[in-house]
Scaffold this active site. Sequence first.
Site, mmCIF file in Angstrom:
data_model
loop_
_atom_site.group_PDB
_atom_site.id
_atom_site.type_symbol
_atom_site.label_atom_id
_atom_site.label_comp_id
_atom_site.label_asym_id
_atom_site.label_seq_id
_atom_site.Cartn_x
_atom_site.Cartn_y
_atom_site.Cartn_z
ATOM 1 N N GLU A 1 -2.601 -9.341 5.494
ATOM 2 C CA GLU A 1 -2.400 -8.034 6.043
ATOM 3 C C GLU A 1 -3.435 -6.938 5.684
ATOM 4 O OE1 GLU A 1 -1.935 -5.321 8.259
ATOM 5 O OE2 GLU A 1 -0.544 -3.881 8.115
ATOM 6 N N LEU A 2 -4.157 -6.688 7.386
ATOM 7 C CA LEU A 2 -5.186 -6.162 6.310
ATOM 8 C C LEU A 2 -6.285 -5.162 7.155
ATOM 9 C CD1 LEU A 2 -7.258 -8.777 4.624
ATOM 10 C CD2 LEU A 2 -5.819 -8.237 3.781
ATOM 11 N N GLU B 1 -12.513 0.854 8.392
ATOM 12 C CA GLU B 1 -11.292 1.154 8.389
ATOM 13 C C GLU B 1 -11.423 2.357 7.949
ATOM 14 O OE1 GLU B 1 -8.221 -1.139 6.913
ATOM 15 O OE2 GLU B 1 -6.915 -0.381 8.638
ATOM 16 N N LYS C 1 4.656 -4.777 -6.201
ATOM 17 C CA LYS C 1 3.943 -3.767 -6.921
ATOM 18 C C LYS C 1 3.316 -2.730 -6.116
ATOM 19 C CE LYS C 1 -0.445 -2.560 -7.331
ATOM 20 N NZ LYS C 1 -0.760 -1.446 -7.500
ATOM 21 N N PRO C 2 4.539 -1.910 -6.614
ATOM 22 C CA PRO C 2 4.031 -0.454 -5.221
ATOM 23 C C PRO C 2 2.792 0.546 -5.153
ATOM 24 C CG PRO C 2 5.510 0.248 -7.163
ATOM 25 C CD PRO C 2 5.280 -1.601 -6.979
ATOM 26 N N SER D 1 -6.372 -3.253 2.398
ATOM 27 C CA SER D 1 -7.630 -3.084 2.007
ATOM 28 C C SER D 1 -8.467 -4.861 2.545
ATOM 29 C CB SER D 1 -8.343 -2.505 1.152
ATOM 30 O OG SER D 1 -8.664 -3.062 0.135
ATOM 31 N N TRP E 1 4.523 -9.740 13.595
ATOM 32 C CA TRP E 1 3.335 -8.090 13.000
ATOM 33 C C TRP E 1 2.355 -9.019 12.688
ATOM 34 C CZ3 TRP E 1 2.761 -2.984 14.928
ATOM 35 C CH2 TRP E 1 1.637 -2.615 13.450
ATOM 36 N N PRO F 1 0.309 -1.091 0.017
ATOM 37 C CA PRO F 1 -0.108 0.319 0.289
ATOM 38 C C PRO F 1 0.392 1.399 0.123
ATOM 39 C CG PRO F 1 0.400 -0.928 2.293
ATOM 40 C CD PRO F 1 1.338 -1.811 1.379
ATOM 41 N N TRP F 2 -0.165 2.109 0.579
ATOM 42 C CA TRP F 2 0.790 3.703 0.754
ATOM 43 C C TRP F 2 1.351 4.339 1.111
ATOM 44 C CZ3 TRP F 2 -3.258 6.209 3.150
ATOM 45 C CH2 TRP F 2 -4.034 6.074 2.140
HETATM 46 P P1 NDP Z 1 -6.040 -1.558 -1.605
HETATM 47 O O1 NDP Z 1 -6.489 -2.556 -1.474
HETATM 48 O O2 NDP Z 1 -6.991 -1.448 -2.780
HETATM 49 O O3 NDP Z 1 -4.295 -1.892 -2.640
HETATM 50 C C1 NDP Z 1 -3.182 -1.288 -1.371
HETATM 51 C C2 NDP Z 1 -2.071 -2.633 -2.753
HETATM 52 O O4 NDP Z 1 -3.350 -3.497 -3.243
HETATM 53 C C3 NDP Z 1 -2.420 -1.209 -3.873
HETATM 54 O O5 NDP Z 1 -0.828 -2.228 -3.831
HETATM 55 C C4 NDP Z 1 -2.961 -1.802 -4.864
HETATM 56 O O6 NDP Z 1 -3.032 -1.450 -6.185
HETATM 57 C C5 NDP Z 1 -3.215 -3.647 -4.982
HETATM 58 N N1 NDP Z 1 -4.123 -4.071 -5.229
HETATM 59 C C6 NDP Z 1 -6.001 -3.173 -5.436
HETATM 60 N N2 NDP Z 1 -6.703 -3.694 -6.304
HETATM 61 C C7 NDP Z 1 -6.034 -5.205 -6.395
HETATM 62 C C8 NDP Z 1 -6.297 -6.694 -6.883
HETATM 63 N N3 NDP Z 1 -7.560 -7.044 -7.643
HETATM 64 N N4 NDP Z 1 -5.550 -7.586 -7.228
HETATM 65 C C9 NDP Z 1 -4.628 -7.110 -6.834
HETATM 66 N N5 NDP Z 1 -3.320 -5.875 -6.452
HETATM 67 C C10 NDP Z 1 -4.939 -5.104 -6.408
HETATM 68 O O7 NDP Z 1 -5.844 -0.346 -1.345
HETATM 69 P P2 NDP Z 1 -6.066 1.165 -1.441
HETATM 70 O O8 NDP Z 1 -4.682 1.394 -1.929
HETATM 71 O O9 NDP Z 1 -6.997 1.679 -2.787
HETATM 72 O O10 NDP Z 1 -6.794 2.017 0.190
HETATM 73 C C11 NDP Z 1 -7.985 1.567 0.155
HETATM 74 C C12 NDP Z 1 -8.373 1.674 1.951
HETATM 75 O O11 NDP Z 1 -7.466 0.103 2.414
HETATM 76 C C13 NDP Z 1 -8.040 2.401 2.574
HETATM 77 O O12 NDP Z 1 -8.551 4.061 3.008
HETATM 78 C C14 NDP Z 1 -7.526 1.655 4.013
HETATM 79 O O13 NDP Z 1 -8.594 1.845 4.357
HETATM 80 C C15 NDP Z 1 -7.044 0.343 3.145
HETATM 81 N N6 NDP Z 1 -5.832 1.037 3.542
HETATM 82 C C16 NDP Z 1 -4.852 -0.569 4.794
HETATM 83 C C17 NDP Z 1 -4.183 -0.533 4.236
HETATM 84 C C18 NDP Z 1 -3.607 -1.460 5.698
HETATM 85 O O14 NDP Z 1 -2.007 -1.255 6.043
HETATM 86 N N7 NDP Z 1 -3.997 -2.182 5.903
HETATM 87 C C19 NDP Z 1 -2.969 0.389 3.604
HETATM 88 C C20 NDP Z 1 -3.992 0.701 2.590
HETATM 89 C C21 NDP Z 1 -5.179 1.018 2.384
HETATM 90 P P3 NDP Z 1 -3.348 -0.186 -7.274
HETATM 91 O O15 NDP Z 1 -2.648 0.544 -6.071
HETATM 92 O O16 NDP Z 1 -2.387 0.312 -7.495
HETATM 93 O O17 NDP Z 1 -4.482 0.192 -7.435
#
Ligand code: NDP
Length: 485
Positions: A249-250, A381, A174-175, A228, A447, A149-150
């Site tokens: 890790e969600l 969340e 994949k970032p 997520s 973790w 994630p970011w």
């Molecule tokens: P996502 O779960 O959508 O993204 C996390 C990673 O998964 C990114 O690299 C994303 O790519 C990738 N991804 C998205 N869809 C797919 C798929 N179908 N198959 C494989 N990989 C995929 O989180 P978001 O960044 O969109 O954030 C949305 C929400 O998720 C947040 O508001 C928060 O609630 C939660 N989140 C939780 C995190 C944690 O550490 N637990 C971290 C980040 C977010 P790409 O970004 O390029 O679309």
Amino acid sequence: MKRYQMYINGKFVNARRGGFFPVYDPSTEEVIAEVPDADAQDVDDAVAAARAAFDSGPWSQSTPQDRGRVLFRIAEKLRAETALLADIETRNSGKPIVEAEYDIADTATCFEYYGGLATKVIGHVNPVPANALSLSLREPIGVAAQIIPWNYPLLMAAWKLAPALAAGCTCILKPAEQTPLSVLEMARWLEELGVPPGVVNIVTGFGETAGAPLVTHAGVNKIAFTGSAQVGKMIVKAAADTVKRVTLELGGKSPNIFFADADFEAAIDGALFGVFINQGEVCSAGSRILVERKIYSKFVEAMTAKAGKIKLGPPLERATKMGPLVSKEQYERVTSYIEVGRKEAKMSVGGARPATFTKGYYVQPTIFYDVDNSARIAREEIFGPVAAVIPFDSEADALRIANDTPYGLAAAVWTRDIYKAFRVVKSLRAGIIWVNHMQPTYVEAPWGGYKQSGFGRELGPWGIEEYLETKQVYVNLDEQPIGWY
Ligand code: NDP
């Protein structure tokens, strides 16, 4: 504006289709870079490179000592380039520069830790009868696809790459689409630091077009995902057809529990730090703040007063404690939850972008109180600077509320009573528990989450386990025929 290429098989390349997508500075809302928009064809290239490097390339012949030394060199280089990397991380993610510097330090420590652990992976001699010898060998799983994630871009990359490389795996990382820059910068140094081509591949792209093909690819043996819950659930289903090893890790909705006997000043600081650090964009954020009713009003008042003084500002300024959220999408998501919260509870501070900012995805630290644990802002969340404060009457009441969530990543308890502290620790259903603090994270300690916060553990020896297979070897010491037929 800089145009980046992605890193496949030791080369910087464009996407086969040639497309790029923009990367933003969330404090100015301006485009600061473009990166390749990878799809399934590029994923095929990256998997082929990782497969070859694992199956027959130099990585498969490397010794744990060789790999450890490479990781030490990466750690050293990251430390030397802290200023550059922290600057990129801050411009790309919006996190305060001081926090970005801590992230780079932790990133280096992570590579260093797994550099040391590479030579400590040991097998086992199994206690079978005297006419045989039975061994358990530990071997790398193979090709690992790592989707991150970011919120901690380079640190999350390290949590994935370092244990995988130490174990002898090869990787495709994949970032997140929002924050690909720091890891691409790091990729520039990998070959000269001793990482052979194909061992680490960085594929930039969107989840649906670059992440999804990785998850279903027959050449990938393991998926490590942080993000997520919604995407995590999709990944488990998509990975089932090829029976990939999966770790998830969600994130969560972690309770930060304050008993009346806690050190009051430390507690207020801990409540704010737990939920507002990194703008609240933290998987383990203490976003449900449970406070014993005896101190509840005073607690909400003190938190509110202090939250109102947290310095929001341009993330490159060293005095800034909170920068903008990572993206327009995240800003809209968080502010829409704030609108939900206004209908569900009372708000004591925050609620909007401060009037002093005309641009940038800034959101004030926001506190809702008198929140019922069934409210959406207490169950979902939000991943932003939004706290839900919930009163409780007794230890049993606190535990009931704390565990009443589909998630189970983290929790914290604040009290001076050691009996109570450990009773609560034992009853909380979460993978990480802090006592009288919230958020310290050490690479040496495991973790990961309970319940819908995922499965598998990162960091420490647990982290490398997730990249190892166990091979059982039976050696017959009995020279007689089996004698069965
Ligand atoms: P996502 O779960 O959508 O993204 C996390 C990673 O998964 C990114 O690299 C994303 O790519 C990738 N991804 C998205 N869809 C797919 C798929 N179908 N198959 C494989 N990989 C995929 O989180 P978001 O960044 O969109 O954030 C949305 C929400 O998720 C947040 O508001 C928060 O609630 C939660 N989140 C939780 C995190 C944690 O550490 N637990 C971290 C980040 C977010 P790409 O970004 O390029 O679309």
